[in-house]
Design a protein around this motif. Structure first.
Motif, mmCIF file in Angstrom:
data_model
loop_
_atom_site.group_PDB
_atom_site.id
_atom_site.type_symbol
_atom_site.label_atom_id
_atom_site.label_comp_id
_atom_site.label_asym_id
_atom_site.label_seq_id
_atom_site.Cartn_x
_atom_site.Cartn_y
_atom_site.Cartn_z
ATOM 1 N N ASP A 14 -5.196 30.777 25.047
ATOM 2 C CA ASP A 14 -5.258 31.010 26.492
ATOM 3 C C ASP A 14 -3.865 31.098 27.136
ATOM 4 O O ASP A 14 -3.658 30.643 28.239
ATOM 5 C CB ASP A 14 -6.089 29.922 27.174
ATOM 6 C CG ASP A 14 -6.460 30.313 28.606
ATOM 7 O OD1 ASP A 14 -6.649 31.519 28.868
ATOM 8 O OD2 ASP A 14 -6.527 29.418 29.461
ATOM 9 N N ASN A 15 -2.916 31.678 26.427
ATOM 10 C CA ASN A 15 -1.571 31.833 26.964
ATOM 11 C C ASN A 15 -1.205 33.299 27.144
ATOM 12 O O ASN A 15 -0.094 33.706 26.829
ATOM 13 C CB ASN A 15 -0.549 31.122 26.071
ATOM 14 C CG ASN A 15 -0.580 29.630 26.240
ATOM 15 O OD1 ASN A 15 -0.829 29.132 27.333
ATOM 16 N ND2 ASN A 15 -0.344 28.896 25.181
ATOM 17 N N PHE A 16 -2.136 34.089 27.629
ATOM 18 C CA PHE A 16 -1.929 35.513 27.874
ATOM 19 C C PHE A 16 -1.500 36.249 26.608
ATOM 20 O O PHE A 16 -0.763 37.227 26.678
ATOM 21 C CB PHE A 16 -0.910 35.733 29.005
ATOM 22 C CG PHE A 16 -1.276 35.067 30.296
ATOM 23 C CD1 PHE A 16 -2.370 35.496 31.027
ATOM 24 C CD2 PHE A 16 -0.521 34.009 30.780
ATOM 25 C CE1 PHE A 16 -2.714 34.884 32.212
ATOM 26 C CE2 PHE A 16 -0.859 33.389 31.977
ATOM 27 C CZ PHE A 16 -1.958 33.833 32.695
ATOM 28 N N GLU A 17 -1.958 35.774 25.463
ATOM 29 C CA GLU A 17 -1.563 36.370 24.189
ATOM 30 C C GLU A 17 -1.935 37.856 24.121
ATOM 31 O O GLU A 17 -1.128 38.674 23.671
ATOM 32 C CB GLU A 17 -2.203 35.601 23.029
ATOM 33 C CG GLU A 17 -1.675 36.030 21.685
ATOM 34 C CD GLU A 17 -2.214 35.180 20.545
ATOM 35 O OE1 GLU A 17 -1.974 35.576 19.403
ATOM 36 O OE2 GLU A 17 -2.856 34.153 20.796
ATOM 37 N N ASN A 18 -3.129 38.207 24.575
ATOM 38 C CA ASN A 18 -3.541 39.615 24.533
ATOM 39 C C ASN A 18 -2.681 40.485 25.439
ATOM 40 O O ASN A 18 -2.303 41.596 25.074
ATOM 41 C CB ASN A 18 -5.020 39.766 24.913
ATOM 42 C CG ASN A 18 -5.943 39.193 23.858
ATOM 43 O OD1 ASN A 18 -5.588 39.124 22.682
ATOM 44 N ND2 ASN A 18 -7.115 38.758 24.272
ATOM 45 N N LYS A 130 6.491 33.449 30.584
ATOM 46 C CA LYS A 130 6.572 34.280 29.378
ATOM 47 C C LYS A 130 5.923 35.642 29.615
ATOM 48 O O LYS A 130 6.486 36.671 29.240
ATOM 49 C CB LYS A 130 5.890 33.543 28.220
ATOM 50 C CG LYS A 130 6.083 34.198 26.888
ATOM 51 C CD LYS A 130 5.539 33.293 25.792
ATOM 52 C CE LYS A 130 5.588 33.964 24.457
ATOM 53 N NZ LYS A 130 5.061 33.112 23.391
ATOM 54 N N LEU A 131 4.774 35.663 30.270
ATOM 55 C CA LEU A 131 4.116 36.929 30.585
ATOM 56 C C LEU A 131 4.980 37.773 31.516
ATOM 57 O O LEU A 131 5.150 38.975 31.298
ATOM 58 C CB LEU A 131 2.739 36.677 31.219
ATOM 59 C CG LEU A 131 1.959 37.915 31.650
ATOM 60 C CD1 LEU A 131 1.645 38.814 30.459
ATOM 61 C CD2 LEU A 131 0.681 37.509 32.370
ATOM 62 N N VAL A 132 5.564 37.159 32.534
ATOM 63 C CA VAL A 132 6.442 37.874 33.474
ATOM 64 C C VAL A 132 7.634 38.456 32.712
ATOM 65 O O VAL A 132 8.023 39.608 32.933
ATOM 66 C CB VAL A 132 6.906 36.944 34.623
ATOM 67 C CG1 VAL A 132 8.017 37.591 35.440
ATOM 68 C CG2 VAL A 132 5.730 36.584 35.522
ATOM 69 N N LEU A 133 8.203 37.692 31.782
ATOM 70 C CA LEU A 133 9.340 38.188 31.009
ATOM 71 C C LEU A 133 8.954 39.430 30.209
ATOM 72 O O LEU A 133 9.684 40.429 30.226
ATOM 73 C CB LEU A 133 9.877 37.096 30.077
ATOM 74 C CG LEU A 133 10.996 37.528 29.135
ATOM 75 C CD1 LEU A 133 12.219 38.022 29.914
ATOM 76 C CD2 LEU A 133 11.369 36.384 28.199
ATOM 77 N N PHE A 134 7.821 39.393 29.516
ATOM 78 C CA PHE A 134 7.412 40.559 28.721
ATOM 79 C C PHE A 134 7.140 41.778 29.609
ATOM 80 O O PHE A 134 7.470 42.899 29.228
ATOM 81 C CB PHE A 134 6.204 40.228 27.840
ATOM 82 C CG PHE A 134 6.597 39.584 26.542
ATOM 83 C CD1 PHE A 134 7.033 40.338 25.473
ATOM 84 C CD2 PHE A 134 6.561 38.210 26.407
ATOM 85 C CE1 PHE A 134 7.419 39.748 24.276
ATOM 86 C CE2 PHE A 134 6.944 37.608 25.218
ATOM 87 C CZ PHE A 134 7.377 38.376 24.150
#
Length: 151
Positions: A14-18, A130-134
């Protein structure tokens, strides 16, 4: 171009992996992107012992990975817009990003990197940062390639 994102994270569940995988896939025509999540027993024990032990364990894990142009994420780092961020990617062929653990990053480690940036003056959950960085990596690559994603 090679971009590595290092993070200290207990679980990928549940860490925005997808969503992160999707940004990596979309970025792959511009750069080789690696998502390197690190968590082990030593870090778990150190975090239980307190901030000083935790920061030392993060340094031990991260310092061997200081390769290329190294960027630490820190809420007190330099604030950049997407164009400024893209210029960093444009002028470096190997970039390593480091996201701190529960206690952030040590002053010692931050002195060893080339740049310290902030994604926002707001404090974010690790998985959101982390999602914002990607997303911003993908946006920067698009800016540099004159792709219409960035408007």
């Amino acid at each position: 171009m090679e971009i590595s994102v290092f993070s200290i994270q207990k679980s990928k569940a549940d860490n925005f992996e997808n969503e992160i995988k999707e940004y990596i896939k979309m970025s792959s025509k511009f750069a080789k992107i690696s998502d390197l999540t690190i968590f082990n027993e030593k870090i778990a024990k150190a975090q239980s012992a307190g901030s000083e032990s935790a920061l030392k364990s993060y340094d031990d894990i991260y310092e061997p990975n200081l390769k290329g142009f190294c960027i630490a994420l820190d809420e007190k780092g330099e604030k950049l817009d997407s164009i400024q961020f893209a210029k960093i990617l444009e002028s470096n062929s190997q970039i390593s990003f480091f996201i701190g653990g529960a206690y952030g990053l040590s002053q010692n480690f931050k002195q060893k990197v080339d740049k310290i940036i902030s994604l926002s003056p707001l404090t974010m959950a690790h998985k959101i940062a982390k999602l914002v960085l990607f997303e911003q990596i993908f946006r920067a690559l698009c800016i540099n390639a004159n792709h219409p994603y960035h408007k």
